[in-house]
Design a protein around this motif. Structure first.
Motif, PDB file in Angstrom:
ATOM      1  N   VAL A 112       0.835  -1.195   0.000  1.00 53.70           N
ATOM      2  CA  VAL A 112       0.000   0.000   0.000  1.00 53.70           C
ATOM      3  C   VAL A 112       0.875   1.252   0.000  1.00 53.70           C
ATOM      4  CG1 VAL A 112      -1.612   1.396   1.361  1.00 53.70           C
ATOM      5  CG2 VAL A 112      -2.027  -1.048   1.050  1.00 53.70           C
ATOM      6  N   ASN A 113       1.892   1.275   0.853  1.00 61.08           N
ATOM      7  CA  ASN A 113       2.791   2.432   0.908  1.00 61.08           C
ATOM      8  C   ASN A 113       3.471   2.673  -0.428  1.00 61.08           C
ATOM      9  OD1 ASN A 113       2.648   3.691   3.468  1.00 61.08           O
ATOM     10  ND2 ASN A 113       3.792   2.023   4.410  1.00 61.08           N
ATOM     11  N   SER A 114       3.860   1.600  -1.093  1.00 59.01           N
ATOM     12  CA  SER A 114       4.510   1.717  -2.398  1.00 59.01           C
ATOM     13  C   SER A 114       3.572   2.347  -3.413  1.00 59.01           C
ATOM     14  CB  SER A 114       4.962   0.339  -2.886  1.00 59.01           C
ATOM     15  OG  SER A 114       5.504   0.420  -4.190  1.00 59.01           O
ATOM     16  N   TYR A 115       2.311   1.911  -3.417  1.00 60.87           N
ATOM     17  CA  TYR A 115       1.331   2.447  -4.359  1.00 60.87           C
ATOM     18  C   TYR A 115       0.986   3.902  -4.029  1.00 60.87           C
ATOM     19  CZ  TYR A 115       0.500  -2.236  -6.274  1.00 60.87           C
ATOM     20  OH  TYR A 115       0.647  -3.457  -6.880  1.00 60.87           O
ATOM     21  N   LEU A 116       0.838   4.197  -2.743  1.00 62.60           N
ATOM     22  CA  LEU A 116       0.487   5.563  -2.353  1.00 62.60           C
ATOM     23  C   LEU A 116       1.592   6.545  -2.733  1.00 62.60           C
ATOM     24  CD1 LEU A 116      -1.299   5.287   1.110  1.00 62.60           C
ATOM     25  CD2 LEU A 116      -2.195   4.981  -1.196  1.00 62.60           C
ATOM     26  N   LYS A 117       2.841   6.113  -2.614  1.00 64.18           N
ATOM     27  CA  LYS A 117       3.944   6.993  -3.019  1.00 64.18           C
ATOM     28  C   LYS A 117       3.882   7.270  -4.510  1.00 64.18           C
ATOM     29  CE  LYS A 117       8.951   7.629  -2.783  1.00 64.18           C
ATOM     30  NZ  LYS A 117      10.248   7.057  -2.329  1.00 64.18           N
ATOM     31  N   LYS A 118       3.588   6.244  -5.312  1.00 58.20           N
ATOM     32  CA  LYS A 118       3.458   6.427  -6.755  1.00 58.20           C
ATOM     33  C   LYS A 118       2.311   7.384  -7.090  1.00 58.20           C
ATOM     34  CE  LYS A 118       6.596   3.699  -8.646  1.00 58.20           C
ATOM     35  NZ  LYS A 118       7.585   4.182  -9.654  1.00 58.20           N
ATOM     36  N   ILE A 119       1.207   7.234  -6.389  1.00 58.13           N
ATOM     37  CA  ILE A 119       0.053   8.109  -6.626  1.00 58.13           C
ATOM     38  C   ILE A 119       0.416   9.554  -6.290  1.00 58.13           C
ATOM     39  CG2 ILE A 119      -2.288   8.683  -5.852  1.00 58.13           C
ATOM     40  CD1 ILE A 119      -2.666   5.633  -5.357  1.00 58.13           C
ATOM     41  N   ARG A 120       1.079   9.746  -5.148  1.00 58.11           N
ATOM     42  CA  ARG A 120       1.455  11.102  -4.735  1.00 58.11           C
ATOM     43  C   ARG A 120       2.467  11.716  -5.707  1.00 58.11           C
ATOM     44  NH1 ARG A 120       1.121   8.794   0.999  1.00 58.11           N
ATOM     45  NH2 ARG A 120      -0.781   9.792   1.815  1.00 58.11           N
ATOM     46  N   GLN A 121       3.362  10.911  -6.234  1.00 55.10           N
ATOM     47  CA  GLN A 121       4.310  11.427  -7.224  1.00 55.10           C
ATOM     48  C   GLN A 121       3.592  11.915  -8.472  1.00 55.10           C
ATOM     49  OE1 GLN A 121       6.900   8.026  -7.599  1.00 55.10           O
ATOM     50  NE2 GLN A 121       8.432   8.866  -6.195  1.00 55.10           N
ATOM     51  N   GLN A 122       2.579  11.164  -8.891  1.00 56.83           N
ATOM     52  CA  GLN A 122       1.838  11.580 -10.084  1.00 56.83           C
ATOM     53  C   GLN A 122       1.012  12.828  -9.798  1.00 56.83           C
ATOM     54  OE1 GLN A 122       2.928  10.723 -12.670  1.00 56.83           O
ATOM     55  NE2 GLN A 122       1.637   9.463 -13.972  1.00 56.83           N
ATOM     56  N   ILE A 123       0.485  12.932  -8.602  1.00 56.63           N
ATOM     57  CA  ILE A 123      -0.239  14.145  -8.204  1.00 56.63           C
ATOM     58  C   ILE A 123       0.705  15.341  -8.234  1.00 56.63           C
ATOM     59  CG2 ILE A 123      -1.260  15.323  -6.210  1.00 56.63           C
ATOM     60  CD1 ILE A 123      -2.644  12.690  -5.506  1.00 56.63           C
ATOM     61  N   ALA A 124       1.923  15.164  -7.714  1.00 53.97           N
ATOM     62  CA  ALA A 124       2.902  16.256  -7.695  1.00 53.97           C
ATOM     63  C   ALA A 124       3.254  16.693  -9.108  1.00 53.97           C
ATOM     64  CB  ALA A 124       4.153  15.823  -6.937  1.00 53.97           C
ATOM     65  N   ARG A 125       3.431  15.723 -10.004  1.00 52.96           N
ATOM     66  CA  ARG A 125       3.731  16.069 -11.397  1.00 52.96           C
ATOM     67  C   ARG A 125       2.578  16.853 -12.032  1.00 52.96           C
ATOM     68  NH1 ARG A 125       5.723  10.598 -11.262  1.00 52.96           N
ATOM     69  NH2 ARG A 125       7.996  10.612 -11.279  1.00 52.96           N
ATOM     70  N   HIS A 126       1.374  16.417 -11.714  1.00 45.74           N
ATOM     71  CA  HIS A 126       0.195  17.114 -12.240  1.00 45.74           C
ATOM     72  C   HIS A 126       0.165  18.556 -11.735  1.00 45.74           C
ATOM     73  CE1 HIS A 126      -3.920  17.878 -13.491  1.00 45.74           C
ATOM     74  NE2 HIS A 126      -4.212  18.232 -12.249  1.00 45.74           N
ATOM     75  N   CYS A 127       0.411  18.753 -10.449  1.00 44.67           N
ATOM     76  CA  CYS A 127       0.418  20.105  -9.882  1.00 44.67           C
ATOM     77  C   CYS A 127       1.513  20.952 -10.519  1.00 44.67           C
ATOM     78  CB  CYS A 127       0.614  20.045  -8.366  1.00 44.67           C
ATOM     79  SG  CYS A 127      -0.786  19.352  -7.450  1.00 44.67           S
ATOM     80  N   GLU A 128       2.680  20.366 -10.732  1.00 45.61           N
ATOM     81  CA  GLU A 128       3.781  21.096 -11.354  1.00 45.61           C
ATOM     82  C   GLU A 128       3.444  21.496 -12.784  1.00 45.61           C
ATOM     83  OE1 GLU A 128       7.122  18.537 -11.009  1.00 45.61           O
ATOM     84  OE2 GLU A 128       7.507  19.035  -8.908  1.00 45.61           O
ATOM     85  N   SER A 129       2.697  20.646 -13.477  1.00 41.50           N
ATOM     86  CA  SER A 129       2.347  20.937 -14.872  1.00 41.50           C
ATOM     87  C   SER A 129       1.421  22.143 -14.982  1.00 41.50           C
ATOM     88  CB  SER A 129       1.674  19.716 -15.515  1.00 41.50           C
ATOM     89  OG  SER A 129       0.335  19.562 -15.062  1.00 41.50           O
ATOM     90  N   LEU A 130       0.766  22.506 -13.885  1.00 49.91           N
ATOM     91  CA  LEU A 130      -0.182  23.620 -13.893  1.00 49.91           C
ATOM     92  C   LEU A 130       0.439  24.923 -13.424  1.00 49.91           C
ATOM     93  CD1 LEU A 130      -3.323  21.800 -12.437  1.00 49.91           C
ATOM     94  CD2 LEU A 130      -2.772  22.246 -14.844  1.00 49.91           C
ATOM     95  N   LEU A 131       1.716  24.893 -13.045  1.00 53.55           N
ATOM     96  CA  LEU A 131       2.383  26.109 -12.613  1.00 53.55           C
ATOM     97  C   LEU A 131       2.523  27.062 -13.790  1.00 53.55           C
ATOM     98  CD1 LEU A 131       5.272  24.707 -10.383  1.00 53.55           C
ATOM     99  CD2 LEU A 131       3.271  25.988  -9.603  1.00 53.55           C
TER     100      LEU A 131
END
Length: 230
Positions: free
Chosen positions: A43-62
């Motif tokens: 679960v921790n491994s998957y959640l980290k991957k999800i959060r990384q993709q969320i961070a990339r998405h947020c960065e793409s909107l800067l």
């Protein structure tokens, strides 16, 4: 195993969506593992991957020019390939030499954005609050701070209103975001510098999509930008 949201997955798509739904409900990894029957390590491994993709998405909107808080121009994101889910580089670790962890808040394109400020100290923040411009000029920090209407010190869980010229963040907007961020980070009982950036971007994502179904928003995001375990 076929899973259009997670390449190389050892879990079925149904089970992954269950984990994603529990994550969207903002449960902890321990709670998700208990409910889903999946090990906490997985679960921790998957959640980290999800959060990384969320961070990339947020960065793409800067905005391309963060000094112009009203800019509507966004960064171009290169779609992830089938071999990698990395569309933008992530610098998730915050150096242990940086004390405290400070981040700025500003608005662009009707969204709040955050940025960790490794070169901004408490003395600089206090100087801005006291309108002492001399220390800022000496430390060449004016350009780093003036784009933000607010900065937050995570070491003291304190929000500062800088009242910069041209700031456009309604006070209640920032206060609501800060309340969400404090509440979420407090659940982890201490900040881990290797993941604080990911959690901050998750708070940004959750706040900016607060009027949407987070689960459905995440499904749409991961449909276009699947995760990869490789």
């Amino acid at each position: 195993m076929k899973n259009k949201y997670l390449k190389g997955a050892h879990l079925s798509e149904r089970k992954f969506k269950e984990i994603l739904r529990l994550f969207a409900e903002d449960l902890t990894a321990t709670q998700i593992a208990s409910i889903s029957g999946v090990s906490r390590v997985t679960v921790n491994s998957y959640l980290k991957k999800i959060r990384q993709q969320i961070a990339r998405h947020c960065e793409s909107l800067l905005p391309t020019d963060p000094l112009r808080s009203t800019s509507t121009t966004e960064r171009k994101v290169v779609p992830a390939t089938q071999d990698s889910d990395s569309s933008l580089p992530l610098k998730t670790d915050v150096s242990r030499n940086i004390k405290p962890v400070v981040f700025g808040i500003y608005r662009a394109s009707d969204r709040l954005h955050t940025e960790i400020l490794p070169d901004v100290s408490r003395s600089m923040i206090h100087s801005v609050v006291r309108s002492n411009r001399s220390i800022l000029e000496t430390q060449s920090a004016a350009d780093k701070i003036r784009r933000f209407s607010n900065v937050a010190d995570l070491g003291q869980y304190r929000l500062y209103n800088l009242e910069n010229e041209g700031a456009s963040n309604p006070a209640e907007d920032v206060d609501a975001f800060w309340g969400l961020t404090k509440h979420r980070l407090a659940k982890f009982k201490g900040l881990n510098r290797s993941t604080v950036y990911l959690h901050l971007k998750e708070c940004e994502f959750r706040y900016n999509h607060r009027n949407e179904d987070i689960y459905e928003t995440l499904l749409e995001l991961l449909k276009t930008q699947p995760l990869s375990l490789s």
